[in-house]
Design an enzyme around this catalytic site. Structure first.
Site, PDB file in Angstrom:
ATOM      1  N   GLU A  85       1.164  -3.258 -13.079  1.00 53.15           N
ATOM      2  CA  GLU A  85       0.162  -2.158 -13.556  1.00 53.15           C
ATOM      3  C   GLU A  85       1.118  -1.284 -14.187  1.00 53.15           C
ATOM      4  OE1 GLU A  85      -3.608  -2.429 -10.860  1.00 53.15           O
ATOM      5  OE2 GLU A  85      -2.048  -0.437 -10.326  1.00 53.15           O
TER       6      GLU A  85
ATOM      7  N   TYR B 274       6.342  -4.859 -21.704  1.00 50.51           N
ATOM      8  CA  TYR B 274       5.811  -5.867 -20.995  1.00 50.51           C
ATOM      9  C   TYR B 274       4.966  -6.710 -21.952  1.00 50.51           C
ATOM     10  CZ  TYR B 274       6.663  -2.694 -17.273  1.00 50.51           C
ATOM     11  OH  TYR B 274       7.506  -1.716 -16.406  1.00 50.51           O
TER      12      TYR B 274
END
Length: 159
Positions: free
Chosen positions: A112, A123
Site C-alpha cells: 500500500e 512500484y
C-alpha cells in the site's frame, strides 16, 4: 557518504534505531505514513516477517520490512533517506523484497502506498498494478486525510 557500494543485510531488533532514523528522514509527518518503533518492534518477532537494510559505509540509508502469510507477501514499509534517494536504493530494496518473497513461496505480492507518494512510480515501474483504494486511510498532522492505494503483482511462480 563516500559513495561506496550499497550492501544489503538482514536486520533485527538491534537495528530499530537506524530504521527509525531512516523513517524520520524519509516520511513527511504531514501525511501520517510512518510507523512507531513499537509497531516495528512488535512485528519483527512474528513468523514470516523480515527486515532488510541497505547500507553504505556502515550507514543505513534504507530498509524494507515485509511479511509472508500463506503464499502472499506484503511489503509493509520501504524507506530511503533523502540523501540516498534517486540512487536506485529503493529499487534494490524492492527487487530484494520480490526475490525473497518468491524464494519463501509467495505467488502474489502486495503493498500500500499513499496516493501522490513519489514511490508510486517505482512500484508501477516494477509491474505493480492498482487493485484497490482505501479512502481517507492516512491521517496527517493537520487532520488532512489521504487515500491509500493497494497495489499487487504476481510473482509468476506456480504452486
Amino acid at each position: 557518504m563516500s559513495g561506496g557500494p550499497i550492501v544489503l543485510r538482514s536486520g533485527g531488533h538491534a537495528d530499530l534505531r537506524d530504521v527509525m532514523a531512516v523513517m524520520d528522514d524519509s516520511f513527511d509527518a504531514r501525511f501520517g505514513e510512518a510507523w512507531t518503533m513499537g509497531q516495528c518492534a512488535g512485528l519483527l518477532p512474528l513468523p514470516g516477517v523480515w527486515l532488510m537494510l541497505a547500507r553504505e559505509d556502515e550507514a543505513v540509508l534504507g530498509f524494507a520490512l515485509a511479511r509472508l502469510v500463506a503464499d502472499e507477501a506484503e511489503l509493509l514499509l520501504l524507506a530511503v533517506k533523502a540523501a540516498g534517494q534517486r540512487r536506485g536504493i529503493g529499487r534494490i530494496l524492492l527487487e530484494h523484497f520480490e526475490d525473497e518473497a518468491t524464494a519463501r513461496g509467495a505467488t502474489r505480492l502486495h503493498l500500500e502506498v499513499r496516493e501522490g507518494n513519489h514511490a508510486l512510480s517505482l512500484y508501477e515501474g516494477a509491474g505493480f498494478e492498482l487493485v484497490g483504494r482505501r479512502r481517507d486511510y492516512y491521517c496527517g498532522q493537520s487532520g488532512d486525510r489521504y487515500d491509500a492505494l493497494t497495489l499487487a503483482k504476481s510473482t509468476g511462480k506456480l504452486r
